[in-house]
Motif scaffolding. Structure first.
Motif, PDB file in Angstrom:
ATOM      1  N   CYS A  32      12.499   1.367   2.422  1.00  0.00           N
ATOM      2  CA  CYS A  32      12.532   0.585   1.188  1.00  0.00           C
ATOM      3  C   CYS A  32      11.324   0.838   0.300  1.00  0.00           C
ATOM      4  O   CYS A  32      11.367   0.546  -0.895  1.00  0.00           O
ATOM      5  CB  CYS A  32      12.662  -0.903   1.508  1.00  0.00           C
ATOM      6  SG  CYS A  32      14.297  -1.323   2.174  1.00  0.00           S
ATOM      7  N   PHE A  33      10.231   1.364   0.851  1.00  0.00           N
ATOM      8  CA  PHE A  33       9.077   1.751   0.053  1.00  0.00           C
ATOM      9  C   PHE A  33       8.844   3.253   0.236  1.00  0.00           C
ATOM     10  O   PHE A  33       8.207   3.685   1.181  1.00  0.00           O
ATOM     11  CB  PHE A  33       7.820   0.983   0.476  1.00  0.00           C
ATOM     12  CG  PHE A  33       7.771  -0.423  -0.022  1.00  0.00           C
ATOM     13  CD1 PHE A  33       7.216  -0.727  -1.248  1.00  0.00           C
ATOM     14  CD2 PHE A  33       8.307  -1.456   0.740  1.00  0.00           C
ATOM     15  CE1 PHE A  33       7.178  -2.029  -1.712  1.00  0.00           C
ATOM     16  CE2 PHE A  33       8.273  -2.761   0.281  1.00  0.00           C
ATOM     17  CZ  PHE A  33       7.708  -3.054  -0.945  1.00  0.00           C
ATOM     18  N   LYS A  34       9.410   4.032  -0.655  1.00  0.00           N
ATOM     19  CA  LYS A  34       9.173   5.479  -0.648  1.00  0.00           C
ATOM     20  C   LYS A  34       8.108   5.762  -1.692  1.00  0.00           C
ATOM     21  O   LYS A  34       8.375   5.714  -2.890  1.00  0.00           O
ATOM     22  CB  LYS A  34      10.454   6.250  -0.955  1.00  0.00           C
ATOM     23  CG  LYS A  34      11.418   6.322   0.203  1.00  0.00           C
ATOM     24  CD  LYS A  34      12.579   7.217  -0.137  1.00  0.00           C
ATOM     25  CE  LYS A  34      13.441   7.469   1.083  1.00  0.00           C
ATOM     26  NZ  LYS A  34      12.763   8.227   2.132  1.00  0.00           N
ATOM     27  N   THR A  35       6.893   6.014  -1.257  1.00  0.00           N
ATOM     28  CA  THR A  35       5.784   6.137  -2.200  1.00  0.00           C
ATOM     29  C   THR A  35       5.548   7.586  -2.583  1.00  0.00           C
ATOM     30  O   THR A  35       5.809   8.514  -1.829  1.00  0.00           O
ATOM     31  CB  THR A  35       4.500   5.555  -1.597  1.00  0.00           C
ATOM     32  OG1 THR A  35       4.237   6.208  -0.348  1.00  0.00           O
ATOM     33  CG2 THR A  35       4.652   4.070  -1.347  1.00  0.00           C
ATOM     34  N   ARG A 240       5.124  -3.516   2.797  1.00  0.00           N
ATOM     35  CA  ARG A 240       6.121  -3.047   3.768  1.00  0.00           C
ATOM     36  C   ARG A 240       6.353  -4.085   4.862  1.00  0.00           C
ATOM     37  O   ARG A 240       7.481  -4.403   5.217  1.00  0.00           O
ATOM     38  CB  ARG A 240       5.657  -1.736   4.396  1.00  0.00           C
ATOM     39  CG  ARG A 240       5.796  -0.517   3.514  1.00  0.00           C
ATOM     40  CD  ARG A 240       5.580   0.743   4.359  1.00  0.00           C
ATOM     41  NE  ARG A 240       5.741   1.937   3.555  1.00  0.00           N
ATOM     42  CZ  ARG A 240       4.752   2.536   2.901  1.00  0.00           C
ATOM     43  NH1 ARG A 240       3.526   2.016   2.970  1.00  0.00           N
ATOM     44  NH2 ARG A 240       4.960   3.625   2.193  1.00  0.00           N
ATOM     45  N   THR A 241       5.258  -4.585   5.417  1.00  0.00           N
ATOM     46  CA  THR A 241       5.372  -5.549   6.510  1.00  0.00           C
ATOM     47  C   THR A 241       6.023  -6.840   6.040  1.00  0.00           C
ATOM     48  O   THR A 241       6.901  -7.387   6.710  1.00  0.00           O
ATOM     49  CB  THR A 241       3.981  -5.849   7.091  1.00  0.00           C
ATOM     50  OG1 THR A 241       3.372  -4.624   7.526  1.00  0.00           O
ATOM     51  CG2 THR A 241       4.071  -6.811   8.261  1.00  0.00           C
ATOM     52  N   ALA A 242       5.602  -7.331   4.876  1.00  0.00           N
ATOM     53  CA  ALA A 242       6.145  -8.586   4.349  1.00  0.00           C
ATOM     54  C   ALA A 242       7.628  -8.459   4.054  1.00  0.00           C
ATOM     55  O   ALA A 242       8.415  -9.372   4.358  1.00  0.00           O
ATOM     56  CB  ALA A 242       5.378  -8.993   3.095  1.00  0.00           C
ATOM     57  N   TRP A 243       8.039  -7.336   3.467  1.00  0.00           N
ATOM     58  CA  TRP A 243       9.450  -7.175   3.130  1.00  0.00           C
ATOM     59  C   TRP A 243      10.305  -7.023   4.389  1.00  0.00           C
ATOM     60  O   TRP A 243      11.384  -7.611   4.495  1.00  0.00           O
ATOM     61  CB  TRP A 243       9.643  -5.981   2.200  1.00  0.00           C
ATOM     62  CG  TRP A 243      11.079  -5.705   1.878  1.00  0.00           C
ATOM     63  CD1 TRP A 243      11.807  -4.609   2.217  1.00  0.00           C
ATOM     64  CD2 TRP A 243      11.989  -6.563   1.170  1.00  0.00           C
ATOM     65  NE1 TRP A 243      13.090  -4.712   1.763  1.00  0.00           N
ATOM     66  CE2 TRP A 243      13.243  -5.898   1.107  1.00  0.00           C
ATOM     67  CE3 TRP A 243      11.856  -7.817   0.579  1.00  0.00           C
ATOM     68  CZ2 TRP A 243      14.355  -6.473   0.481  1.00  0.00           C
ATOM     69  CZ3 TRP A 243      12.966  -8.388  -0.051  1.00  0.00           C
ATOM     70  CH2 TRP A 243      14.196  -7.713  -0.088  1.00  0.00           C
ATOM     71  N   ALA A 244       9.834  -6.259   5.351  1.00  0.00           N
ATOM     72  CA  ALA A 244      10.592  -6.089   6.590  1.00  0.00           C
ATOM     73  C   ALA A 244      10.774  -7.436   7.296  1.00  0.00           C
ATOM     74  O   ALA A 244      11.863  -7.753   7.798  1.00  0.00           O
ATOM     75  CB  ALA A 244       9.888  -5.089   7.503  1.00  0.00           C
TER      76      ALA A 244
END
Length: 449
Positions: A32-35, A240-244
């Motif tokens: 979900c986070f492709k940087t 990333r951690t918060a969204w997961a």
């Protein structure tokens, strides 16, 4: 960018393989986070479809279906989809520049309008249908399950599904490294700037021809759906951690079955489903699907999808929020400026994530009548106008942004105020948007989208 243009969480593995809790968290945080260097842009424009000459009359489903069948034969570059209430959506392909994005969608909209006009129909840009709540146009198991799920929290879900429309701007997630274009900064900025975008572009003050008491009734509906389905995670951790964590702790909309009706569980989170493995073990395909049933104001899908902007008046009204948002996110100087501008607003948000905190609530209720939001919007539009030439924007696009700034932002107004003025018979000078390319106006005597 459409669902088909977003990367799935399954990524090259068997989508029907059972997924563990650790695997689910890793898939969500990694996909979900492709940087990378911000370089692509997209927009999803939703529209209500009304009668060309009598917009207050509901369009019969068979007429919509005939018009949409004709549209499906057209060579559109944008993805064409239909929402549950019959709203039309165009989702651009990823564009390398602002003007490429505008050019693609504008050309597709010209085609769409021409096809609809042949059947006596037209596109209307407004955040919530001001006249009536349409019935369900799409009869699919997904929307049957979604409606049953959302009905548990009241009527807001049906309003969202059947009667709302938006401009959703998609920007890249950003660099891995910290800084103005880093993904942590962009994630935080999207949520703090989001309240300013709600206020500046609020355009849904009416329900069933009456004022709702909110300038963005569409945003109110999202708040009433609840934080599990339509809320954001807390911003005090790594994105990333918060969204997961948020994804796994969010309620499952449905459990799909091939051979029997889908189940709509009450209160079953994806994490509990993984741990219990009942009514069957969830798969990576289920995780992909679960991600599409969450509607936060900022949704990470490999890029960031900003979902808080009401559909705008006028045929080309969608260009202004797209241009302003692109400038504030993708020009380094503007990104740094707007970060400083919205940072004080974070104190008003309190501990609740968007959109269920006091700042977002006030933005939806009062728009730019709120002094802090007005001050921030003035500064954001000024930064955007300075940045747009650096992004290659044409004079026409910059003029449109400047006209919106003069008509609304500097006066502490938003498009919803125009609708309310017309309802009261006291139209504000300069508030009526011009019709485009000779298209007949859809304005009634008292209100107009």
């Amino acid at each position: 960018m459409s669902d088909a243009q977003a990367t799935s969480a399954g990524g090259g593995v068997d989508p029907r393989a059972a997924v563990s809790e650790a695997e689910a968290e890793a898939l969500v945080s990694g996909i979900c986070f492709k940087t990378g260097p911000p370089r692509t842009l997209g927009v999803e424009v939703e529209w209500l479809v009304h009668e060309l000459r009598a917009p207050r009359l509901p369009v019969p489903p068979e007429r919509l279906e005939a018009a949409y069948a004709a549209l499906r034969t057209m060579p559109l570059r944008s993805a064409f989809t239909v929402e549950p209430g019959g709203q039309l959506e165009l989702s651009s392909p990823p564009a390398a520049s602002l003007m490429e994005c505008i050019g693609t969608v504008s050309a597709d909209l010209d085609t769409v309008r021409a096809v609809l006009a042949e059947d006596g129909l037209r596109l209307v840009g407004v955040g919530h249908d001001p006249w009536h709540t349409p019935g369900r146009f799409l009869r699919e198991r997904r929307y049957d399950a979604l409606e049953a799920c959302l009905d548990r929290s009241g009527p807001a879900g049906r309003h969202m599904m059947r009667a709302s429309a938006s401009v959703q701007v998609c920007v890249d997630a950003g660099h891995e490294e910290p800084g103005p274009l880093g993904h942590g900064r962009r994630w935080w900025l999207a949520h703090q700037l989001g309240a300013v975008l709600v206020a500046a572009f609020a355009h849904s003050p009416l329900v069933a021809r009456r004022p709702s008491g909110w300038l963005s009734t569409r945003q109110l509906m999202w708040m009433e759906i609840g934080p599990g389905r339509a809320g954001a995670p807390a911003l005090n951790g790594r994105p990333r951690t918060a969204w997961a964590r948020h994804v796994l702790d969010a309620p499952v909309m449905c459990v799909r079955h091939d051979d029997r009706p889908w189940e709509v569980p009450d209160g079953l989170t994806f994490r509990r489903w993984v741990r219990s493995r009942r009514p069957r073990p969830p798969t990576r395909e289920d995780l992909d699907y679960h991600l599409t049933t969450l509607f936060p104001p900022v949704r990470p899908r490999g890029h960031l999808e900003l979902r808080m902007i009401d559909a705008q008046p006028g045929d080309d009204g969608w260009i202004v929020p797209l241009a302003v948002t692109a400038a504030l996110f993708d020009d380094p100087q503007a990104a740094e400026t707007v970060y400083r501008v919205v940072k004080p607003l974070a104190e008003r948000s309190g501990p609740l994530p968007a959109p269920h905190n006091p700042l977002w609530t006030e933005a939806a209720r009062s728009g730019l009548a709120d002094p802090d939001l007005r001050e921030a919007a003035v500064a954001c539009f000024a930064a955007a106008l300075e940045a747009l030439p650096r992004l290659g924007a044409t004079t026409e696009v910059m003029d449109a942004v400047a006209a919106f700034q003069d008509r609304y932002v500097r006066r502490g107004r938003c498009p919803a105020d125009d609708l309310l003025d017309r309802l009261r018979g006291s139209e504000h000078p300069g508030s009526r948007p011009r019709s485009h390319r000779g298209t007949p106006s859809a304005h009634g005597k008292d209100i107009a989208p």
